[in-house]
Design an enzyme around this catalytic site. Structure first.
Site, PDB file in Angstrom:
ATOM      1  N   LYS A  78       0.858  -1.200   0.000  1.00  0.00           N
ATOM      2  CA  LYS A  78       0.000   0.000   0.000  1.00  0.00           C
ATOM      3  C   LYS A  78       0.888   1.242   0.000  1.00  0.00           C
ATOM      4  O   LYS A  78       1.868   1.295   0.772  1.00  0.00           O
ATOM      5  CB  LYS A  78      -0.864  -0.073   1.259  1.00  0.00           C
ATOM      6  CG  LYS A  78      -1.926   0.973   1.413  1.00  0.00           C
ATOM      7  CD  LYS A  78      -2.741   0.678   2.674  1.00  0.00           C
ATOM      8  CE  LYS A  78      -3.934   1.591   2.818  1.00  0.00           C
ATOM      9  NZ  LYS A  78      -4.751   1.266   4.007  1.00  0.00           N
ATOM     10  N   SER A 153      -9.359   0.469   2.986  1.00  0.00           N
ATOM     11  CA  SER A 153      -8.644   1.288   2.040  1.00  0.00           C
ATOM     12  C   SER A 153      -7.464   0.596   1.361  1.00  0.00           C
ATOM     13  O   SER A 153      -6.909   1.140   0.412  1.00  0.00           O
ATOM     14  CB  SER A 153      -8.111   2.529   2.761  1.00  0.00           C
ATOM     15  OG  SER A 153      -7.234   2.146   3.812  1.00  0.00           O
ATOM     16  N   SER A 177      -9.690  -1.556   7.136  1.00  0.00           N
ATOM     17  CA  SER A 177      -9.003  -1.426   5.845  1.00  0.00           C
ATOM     18  C   SER A 177      -8.082  -2.579   5.467  1.00  0.00           C
ATOM     19  O   SER A 177      -7.628  -2.646   4.317  1.00  0.00           O
ATOM     20  CB  SER A 177      -8.210  -0.122   5.810  1.00  0.00           C
ATOM     21  OG  SER A 177      -9.074   0.974   5.758  1.00  0.00           O
TER      22      SER A 177
END
Lengths: 468, 61
Positions: A78, A153, A177
């Site tokens: 990420k 996310s 997330s």
């Protein structure tokens, strides 16, 4: 080994194959880079692929002795784990040219274990949103059905690992997330206990709730990677000072006698029948493995979610206050709207939300973990939403839509509990169904052991999406 | 929450919110704070934020 054979391996299997010279770090890197390039137009999971540097690092790895248990394994993360001097966009327009001020502890520990980072992954802008949408770099798409959300996310991590375009990657979890993309994309993950993994050098969203953890193809991989990144870190004063137990060696132990709880309240309210059926089937698997299944009462998790929302909104608004004043147009509408609301929260409500955490954890542990070792349930109780129905500006309706997605994950952040996720089946229209295994604080070992036991006798985690 | 109050709070801090964002903030925060307030009312007088870490560590296996 062929590229397809390499790409079908877990991190642990690939590291063994490289160590035993059945394949090489370069072959693994070439295979994953080719797959990533092919997958990118379909799924939009990468924000950057560092091809030349990754191949150089792989060549070097093939010449040197094994550095650690992930020697030569390609990984992408990420885009919020900093490397000093390198841009981490955090999925935003605001940070897309800013060199990171430091290197994250999690990346330093993965580097030391021999992993090779080959790119950075799409994510919700500033990790603020559970769908995975990104209005600056384009939405990430679910490999099982590109019309549906990945969850967020950590959207790119979920999609790339599921699509076999990445062996594993870091996500972060403030309200779900890590767990949501793992569930919607059909892979495994662990959200460790709050404080178990250092947040140093990771983009902050809500310092009281943020956790760092891996998304992987198997629970066994999740155990290894979590083991490698967890533990005390002087750079993060909220990090627990105790040494981490050897989760990885305990993961193969039997779950005979482990008490697994089926929540009587909340988790199955308005639950999709196919999701509930998959949960029942997974409980039956645990029963056959020797666990006892116990119906258990749980406290009202709605209050925990609300207090967690107060904390995350207040802390995020504080981090973003200056940019909200000076660069409001550089946020997407949904993210700006969510951040702004934190500016209107009374200070006493924020402090009360923090004061309540201790008593809430005591209440939950007393009611739940005095009777069971693991709380079992779905990660989400609704079917995977489409991108179109969740592609919304910020409004009261959007808030309600997003709350339905995070209803069963946000309480875990408020209580700081460790949670392992694994795929427990598919709906009739082919979408994965995620299961969560929640344990008492710092008992990652039992959640990992249960998840791994489940995957030893089922094959849901071995299924991969097909592309033409 | 009162729309004018929310709008003033945001503007006083230098933000220039759209009316739709103000309306969403007012309704979302009203729901959050109402739900949480029921729990806050039962808090022991002495409860402090650091109680969470102490409680967490008391459960180490």
């Amino acid at each position: 080994m062929t590229s397809d054979e390499i790409l079908s391996l877990t991190c642990i299997q690939l590291a063994a194959a490289i160590r035993e010279r059945r394949t090489s770090a370069v072959a693994a890197m070439e295979a994953v880079l080719e797959r990533a390039r092919w997958m990118q137009p379909k799924l939009n999971c990468f924000l950057r692929i560092d091809e030349a540097a990754a191949l150089d690092a792989a060549r070097f790895a093939d010449r040197e002795p094994a550095r650690g248990p992930l020697h030569g394994v390609p990984m992408a993360h990420k885009d919020m784990y900093y490397r000093r001097g390198v841009v981490s966009s955090c999925g935003s327009k605001i940070l897309r040219e800013r060199p990171a001020p430091s290197t994250s502890t999690a990346l330093e520990r993965l580097d030391a274990a021999g992993a090779i980072q080959f790119g950075v992954l799409n994510m919700t802008e500033f990790a603020l949103g559970p769908t995975g949408h990104n209005w600056h770099y384009g939405h990430c798409r679910n490999p099982w059905n590109p019309e549906r959300i990945t969850g967020g996310s950590s959207s790119g991590t979920g999609a790339s690992v599921a699509a076999r375009a990445n062996f594993a990657g870091l996500g972060s979890d403030t309200g779900g997330s890590i767990r949501l993309p793992a569930a919607f994309c059909g892979i495994s993950a662990i959200k460790p206990t709050y404080g178990r993994v250092s947040r140093a050098g990771a983009m902050p969203l809500s310092f009281s709730l943020d956790t760092v953890g891996p998304l992987t193809r198997t629970v066994e991989d999740a155990a290894l990677i979590a083991q490698l990144i967890a533990g005390p870190d002087p750079k993060d004063p909220t990090c627990d000072p105790r040494a981490v137990p050897d989760w990885f060696s305990q993961i193969h132990q039997s779950i005979g006698g482990v008490r697994i709880g089926r929540p009587r309240q909340h988790f199955y309210d308005d639950c999709d029948p196919e999701i509930a059926a998959a949960m029942d089937a997974s409980l039956e698997t645990f029963r056959k493995l020797g666990a006892s299944i116990i119906d258990v009462d749980i406290p009202d998790i709605g209050g925990y979610s609300a207090a967690g929302g107060v904390i995350s909104s207040s802390e995020a608004a504080a981090f973003h206050g200056q940019w909200l004043r000076t660069r409001p147009e550089d946020y997407s509408d949904q993210v700006r709207g969510r951040l702004l609301q934190g500016l209107a929260i009374p200070a006493n409500s924020y402090i009360d939300s923090l004061r309540m955490r201790g008593p809430a954890l005591a209440e939950f542990c007393d009611l739940v973990f005095s009777k069971v070792d693991v709380l079992h349930g779905p990660v989400v109780s609704i079917r995977t939403p489409t991108i179109a129905e969740t592609d919304l500006g910020w409004s009261e309706h959007t808030s309600q839509v997003l709350s339905r997605i995070t209803r069963l994950t946000r309480p875990g952040n408020y209580l700081g509990l460790p949670t392992v996720c694994a795929n427990a089946g598919f709906t009739r229209d082919g979408m994965p169904i995620g299961m969560q295994l929640i344990t008492r604080p710092f008992d990652e070992a039992t959640a990992l052991r249960a998840g791994h036991a489940f995957q030893r006798v089922t094959d849901w985690h071995l299924r991969a999406p097909r592309f033409t | 929450m009162n729309l004018t109050l929310v709008s003033n709070l945001l503007e006083d801090q230098g933000a220039q919110p759209d009316p739709e964002h103000v309306a969403a903030a007012a309704s979302t925060l009203a729901a959050l704070l109402k739900t949480a307030a029921e729990r806050f009312a039962r808090l022991p007088f002495e409860a402090e934020p650091s109680g969470f870490t102490a409680e967490q560590r008391s459960h180490v296996p």
